[in-house]
Motif scaffolding. Structure first.
Motif, PDB file in Angstrom:
ATOM      1  N   SER A   1      -0.310   3.354  -9.056  1.00 28.04           N
ATOM      2  CA  SER A   1      -0.932   1.990  -9.927  1.00 28.04           C
ATOM      3  C   SER A   1       0.126   2.195 -11.128  1.00 28.04           C
ATOM      4  O   SER A   1       0.560   3.280 -11.474  1.00 28.04           O
ATOM      5  CB  SER A   1      -2.235   2.223 -10.087  1.00 28.04           C
ATOM      6  N   ILE A   2      -0.151   1.031 -11.732  1.00 26.25           N
ATOM      7  CA  ILE A   2       0.653   0.885 -12.885  1.00 26.25           C
ATOM      8  C   ILE A   2      -0.390   1.234 -14.379  1.00 26.25           C
ATOM      9  O   ILE A   2      -1.189   0.391 -14.593  1.00 26.25           O
ATOM     10  CB  ILE A   2       1.089  -0.646 -13.288  1.00 26.25           C
ATOM     11  N   ASP A   3      -0.212   2.376 -14.933  1.00 23.66           N
ATOM     12  CA  ASP A   3      -0.897   2.768 -16.152  1.00 23.66           C
ATOM     13  C   ASP A   3      -0.251   3.280 -16.967  1.00 23.66           C
ATOM     14  O   ASP A   3       1.019   3.470 -17.187  1.00 23.66           O
ATOM     15  CB  ASP A   3      -2.067   3.778 -15.510  1.00 23.66           C
ATOM     16  N   GLU A   4      -0.933   3.991 -18.127  1.00 24.44           N
ATOM     17  CA  GLU A   4       0.033   4.369 -19.322  1.00 24.44           C
ATOM     18  C   GLU A   4       0.588   5.456 -19.046  1.00 24.44           C
ATOM     19  O   GLU A   4       1.782   5.529 -19.447  1.00 24.44           O
ATOM     20  CB  GLU A   4      -1.261   4.752 -20.370  1.00 24.44           C
ATOM     21  N   ASP A   5       0.483   6.292 -17.973  1.00 24.20           N
ATOM     22  CA  ASP A   5       1.109   7.475 -17.568  1.00 24.20           C
ATOM     23  C   ASP A   5       2.362   7.076 -16.929  1.00 24.20           C
ATOM     24  O   ASP A   5       3.482   7.531 -17.197  1.00 24.20           O
ATOM     25  CB  ASP A   5       0.262   8.379 -16.576  1.00 24.20           C
ATOM     26  N   PHE A   6       2.206   5.836 -16.240  1.00 27.46           N
ATOM     27  CA  PHE A   6       3.390   5.273 -15.587  1.00 27.46           C
ATOM     28  C   PHE A   6       4.553   4.892 -16.700  1.00 27.46           C
ATOM     29  O   PHE A   6       5.674   5.194 -16.442  1.00 27.46           O
ATOM     30  CB  PHE A   6       2.998   4.239 -14.672  1.00 27.46           C
ATOM     31  N   TYR A   7       4.187   4.146 -17.811  1.00 29.63           N
ATOM     32  CA  TYR A   7       4.918   3.667 -18.797  1.00 29.63           C
ATOM     33  C   TYR A   7       5.441   4.837 -19.394  1.00 29.63           C
ATOM     34  O   TYR A   7       6.519   4.888 -19.809  1.00 29.63           O
ATOM     35  CB  TYR A   7       3.759   2.739 -19.635  1.00 29.63           C
TER      36      TYR A   7
END
Length: 313
Positions: free
Chosen positions: A36-42
């Motif tokens: 999923s696209i979350d803060e960790d991803f960014y």
């Protein structure tokens, strides 16, 4: 796409392989590793871009643009972000159309840069490039500070088949420029290409020297179009960026020549320079051969970085 262009694109793809291994493989791992696209991803993407020397400012703006697009288009799949990332890196690099006006009229091109960045070599390659376009070129060896700089430039001049003025160690650089202007006028040269010193650790001297050179050019050659290019070594990453900052304090820079891009994992520096300084990278060097210095095209650069197949033109 012309054969020459194709050949250079291939060399660019090869030359950027170290950068691609560090930036792109890391990013691909993030795209495939996150569900999923979350803060960790960014955060992961941010870290990879900064490590690749895209610079903090460019990285922040790239991420902002990505987040905006993700929200607007309600994107849920991390893998779908790759296109967005490529697009926003291209956006960051856009400094408007890069002009090469000096090729079209009588001009003086000053080339500055610290020792060891490939400055004299770049001047030699640029001379060869302009000569092959049918231009009459005169070289001025005004980097009289570095031992053997004149000799080295002399070799490039004969390889490129152009005339060279000066080259005596310890001579007054401004006097060399004065003589070179006289020669350029007498020989009806299209381009006077000047190799000048770049002693950043002694900014005051450099400033005085450039001022003196500029005064001579204004007085003796007012009709000539002026271009000032700074040569930076791509392998030095953020250090190259700080050099560009410092040079822009002492001279009116119109563009950048980025060398040694084939030897670095820090190819993101091209993005940082255009984004943070608003200065166009005009030429990029990806090898030793005379035709390994080519005009820089940011779209093509990002495509080569991500190995996006070029459209056949």
């Amino acid at each position: 796409m012309s054969e020459e262009k194709k050949g250079f694109f291939r060399r660019l793809v090869e030359g950027l392989s170290k950068t691609r291994d560090s930036i792109v493989s890391g990013i691909d791992a993030v795209f495939s590793g996150f569900s999923s696209i979350d803060e960790d991803f960014y955060e992961e993407i941010e870290e990879i871009l900064i490590m690749g020397d895209l610079g903090v400012k460019a990285t922040e703006e790239i991420l902002e643009s990505m987040k905006r697009e993700v929200k607007e288009n309600k994107i849920k799949d991390p893998a779908a972000c790759k296109e967005l990332l490529i697009h926003s890196i291209k956006e960051q690099m856009d400094v408007g159309e890069t002009a090469y006006r000096f090729e079209e009229e009588t001009s003086v091109v000053l080339v500055i840069g610290v020792n060891g960045v490939g400055k004299t070599t770049s001047v030699g390659k640029l001379a060869g490039k302009l000569k092959s376009q049918g231009k009459k070129v005169v070289l001025a060896a005004a980097d009289t500070f570095r031992a053997a700089a004149g000799e080295q430039l002399g070799e490039w001049a004969s390889r490129a088949g152009v005339d060279m003025i000066g080259g005596q160690e310890g001579a007054d650089p401004a006097a060399v420029i004065y003589d070179a202007v006289a020669a350029a006028k007498a020989r009806k040269a299209d381009v006077l290409l000047c190799d000048t010193a770049g002693r950043l650790h002694n900014k005051k001297n450099l400033m005085e020297e450039l001022k003196k050179i500029n005064r001579i050019l204004e007085r003796e050659y007012p009709e000539a179009f002026r271009e000032t290019l700074v040569v930076l070594d791509g392998t030095t990453g953020q250090n190259a960026l700080s050099q560009a900052h410092q040079f822009s304090e002492v001279a009116e820079i119109t563009g950048i020549i980025l060398t040694k891009m084939d030897g670095t994992a820090k190819g993101g520096i091209a993005v940082a320079i255009q984004s943070e300084l608003g200065l166009p990278v005009k030429y990029i060097g990806v090898g030793e051969a005379i035709d390994d210095l080519q005009k820089f095209d940011s779209q093509e650069f990002v495509n080569a970085l991500f190995d996006v197949k070029q459209e056949e033109e």
